[in-house]
Write a protein that holds these residues in place. Structure first.
Motif, mmCIF file in Angstrom:
data_model
loop_
_atom_site.group_PDB
_atom_site.id
_atom_site.type_symbol
_atom_site.label_atom_id
_atom_site.label_comp_id
_atom_site.label_asym_id
_atom_site.label_seq_id
_atom_site.Cartn_x
_atom_site.Cartn_y
_atom_site.Cartn_z
ATOM 1 N N LYS A 67 0.840 -1.198 0.000
ATOM 2 C CA LYS A 67 0.000 0.000 0.000
ATOM 3 C C LYS A 67 0.876 1.250 0.000
ATOM 4 O O LYS A 67 0.654 2.171 -0.771
ATOM 5 C CB LYS A 67 -0.936 0.001 1.212
ATOM 6 N N ILE A 68 1.868 1.269 0.873
ATOM 7 C CA ILE A 68 2.746 2.436 0.933
ATOM 8 C C ILE A 68 3.591 2.515 -0.334
ATOM 9 O O ILE A 68 3.783 3.599 -0.893
ATOM 10 C CB ILE A 68 3.614 2.407 2.204
ATOM 11 N N GLU A 69 4.023 1.374 -0.819
ATOM 12 C CA GLU A 69 4.807 1.353 -2.053
ATOM 13 C C GLU A 69 3.984 1.884 -3.230
ATOM 14 O O GLU A 69 4.518 2.532 -4.123
ATOM 15 C CB GLU A 69 5.291 -0.073 -2.337
ATOM 16 N N SER A 70 2.667 1.637 -3.216
ATOM 17 C CA SER A 70 1.809 2.158 -4.291
ATOM 18 C C SER A 70 1.760 3.691 -4.269
ATOM 19 O O SER A 70 1.396 4.314 -5.255
ATOM 20 C CB SER A 70 0.399 1.569 -4.207
ATOM 21 N N LEU A 71 2.135 4.282 -3.143
ATOM 22 C CA LEU A 71 2.184 5.739 -2.989
ATOM 23 C C LEU A 71 3.617 6.269 -3.117
ATOM 24 O O LEU A 71 3.877 7.441 -2.837
ATOM 25 C CB LEU A 71 1.626 6.138 -1.614
ATOM 26 N N LYS A 72 4.524 5.414 -3.537
ATOM 27 C CA LYS A 72 5.946 5.751 -3.571
ATOM 28 C C LYS A 72 6.234 7.029 -4.360
ATOM 29 O O LYS A 72 6.988 7.889 -3.904
ATOM 30 C CB LYS A 72 6.751 4.586 -4.166
ATOM 31 N N SER A 73 5.656 7.160 -5.542
ATOM 32 C CA SER A 73 5.958 8.347 -6.347
ATOM 33 C C SER A 73 5.490 9.617 -5.630
ATOM 34 O O SER A 73 6.172 10.641 -5.677
ATOM 35 C CB SER A 73 5.350 8.249 -7.743
ATOM 36 N N ILE A 74 4.380 9.552 -4.933
ATOM 37 C CA ILE A 74 3.901 10.716 -4.169
ATOM 38 C C ILE A 74 4.854 11.010 -3.020
ATOM 39 O O ILE A 74 5.243 12.166 -2.802
ATOM 40 C CB ILE A 74 2.467 10.474 -3.649
ATOM 41 N N LEU A 75 5.233 9.974 -2.286
ATOM 42 C CA LEU A 75 6.158 10.165 -1.162
ATOM 43 C C LEU A 75 7.470 10.780 -1.640
ATOM 44 O O LEU A 75 7.970 11.738 -1.048
ATOM 45 C CB LEU A 75 6.434 8.838 -0.448
ATOM 46 N N LEU A 76 8.003 10.268 -2.745
ATOM 47 C CA LEU A 76 9.288 10.760 -3.255
ATOM 48 C C LEU A 76 9.174 12.160 -3.864
ATOM 49 O O LEU A 76 10.056 12.991 -3.670
ATOM 50 C CB LEU A 76 9.855 9.791 -4.292
ATOM 51 N N GLU A 77 8.106 12.415 -4.579
ATOM 52 C CA GLU A 77 7.972 13.705 -5.275
ATOM 53 C C GLU A 77 7.506 14.837 -4.368
ATOM 54 O O GLU A 77 7.920 15.977 -4.543
ATOM 55 C CB GLU A 77 7.013 13.558 -6.453
ATOM 56 N N GLU A 78 6.655 14.529 -3.394
ATOM 57 C CA GLU A 78 6.042 15.596 -2.607
ATOM 58 C C GLU A 78 6.532 15.703 -1.169
ATOM 59 O O GLU A 78 6.321 16.737 -0.529
ATOM 60 C CB GLU A 78 4.519 15.418 -2.600
ATOM 61 N N TYR A 79 7.167 14.646 -0.656
ATOM 62 C CA TYR A 79 7.522 14.650 0.763
ATOM 63 C C TYR A 79 9.008 14.365 1.013
ATOM 64 O O TYR A 79 9.689 15.177 1.626
ATOM 65 C CB TYR A 79 6.673 13.628 1.531
ATOM 66 N N LEU A 80 9.470 13.204 0.607
ATOM 67 C CA LEU A 80 10.815 12.764 0.960
ATOM 68 C C LEU A 80 11.519 12.137 -0.248
ATOM 69 O O LEU A 80 11.489 10.917 -0.433
ATOM 70 C CB LEU A 80 10.748 11.747 2.113
ATOM 71 N N PRO A 81 12.165 12.964 -1.071
ATOM 72 C CA PRO A 81 12.768 12.458 -2.310
ATOM 73 C C PRO A 81 13.886 11.429 -2.108
ATOM 74 O O PRO A 81 14.217 10.712 -3.036
ATOM 75 C CB PRO A 81 13.299 13.716 -2.993
#
Length: 147
Positions: A67-81
């Motif tokens: 589930k978190i991995e499915s949000l990976k691009s959001i996490l990397l682009e918007e929060y923690l690159p």
């Protein structure tokens, strides 16, 4: 090299100083998801902010990580690159967990000159991790919703 007592004293002094500089309640173990926790880690080589996913049931661990991995691009682009994802992370005791983390290298718990830099790293990184978690918390918690 420090004795165990000296090392424990330095560690206590470090965490007390951190809490004084950044006096807030962190999410950490209060994710409301059993065995899914945020952690701070520091040693003599690096500082890390961790999200450990370690349910005893392998299937639950897999689902939460995916589930978190499915949000990976959001996490990397918007929060923690610089976030690192590892589905199967082996702890020193041999236990396998899933871990997502960010680290700062070349800092040391034993070097008080590094403490301000470590505190700032911990504060900024954990704050971003928490913002991400709160934004997607319902999706992550809901085991019925597939990735």
């Amino acid at each position: 090299m420090y004795s165990k007592q000296e090392a424990a004293l330095i560690k206590k002094e470090f965490w007390t100083a951190f809490a004084t500089v950044y006096p807030r309640k962190w999410l950490l173990y209060d994710t409301k998801i059993k065995d899914v926790t945020f952690k701070f880690y520091i040693d003599n080589k690096k500082a890390q902010v961790l999200l450990d996913i370690e349910p005893k049931e392998e299937e639950k661990r897999k689902i939460y990580f995916e589930k978190i991995e499915s949000l990976k691009s959001i996490l990397l682009e918007e929060y923690l690159p610089e976030a690192i994802f590892e589905r199967n992370f082996y702890l020193e005791n041999g236990k396998v967990i899933s871990r997502i983390w960010i680290e700062k290298l070349e800092v040391s718990l034993n070097n008080k000159n590094n403490w301000g830099e470590i505190f700032a790293f911990f504060n900024a990184t954990m704050a971003q991790f928490e913002l991400f978690f709160y934004e997607y918390e319902e999706y992550i918690k809901d085991l019925e919703t597939n990735t």
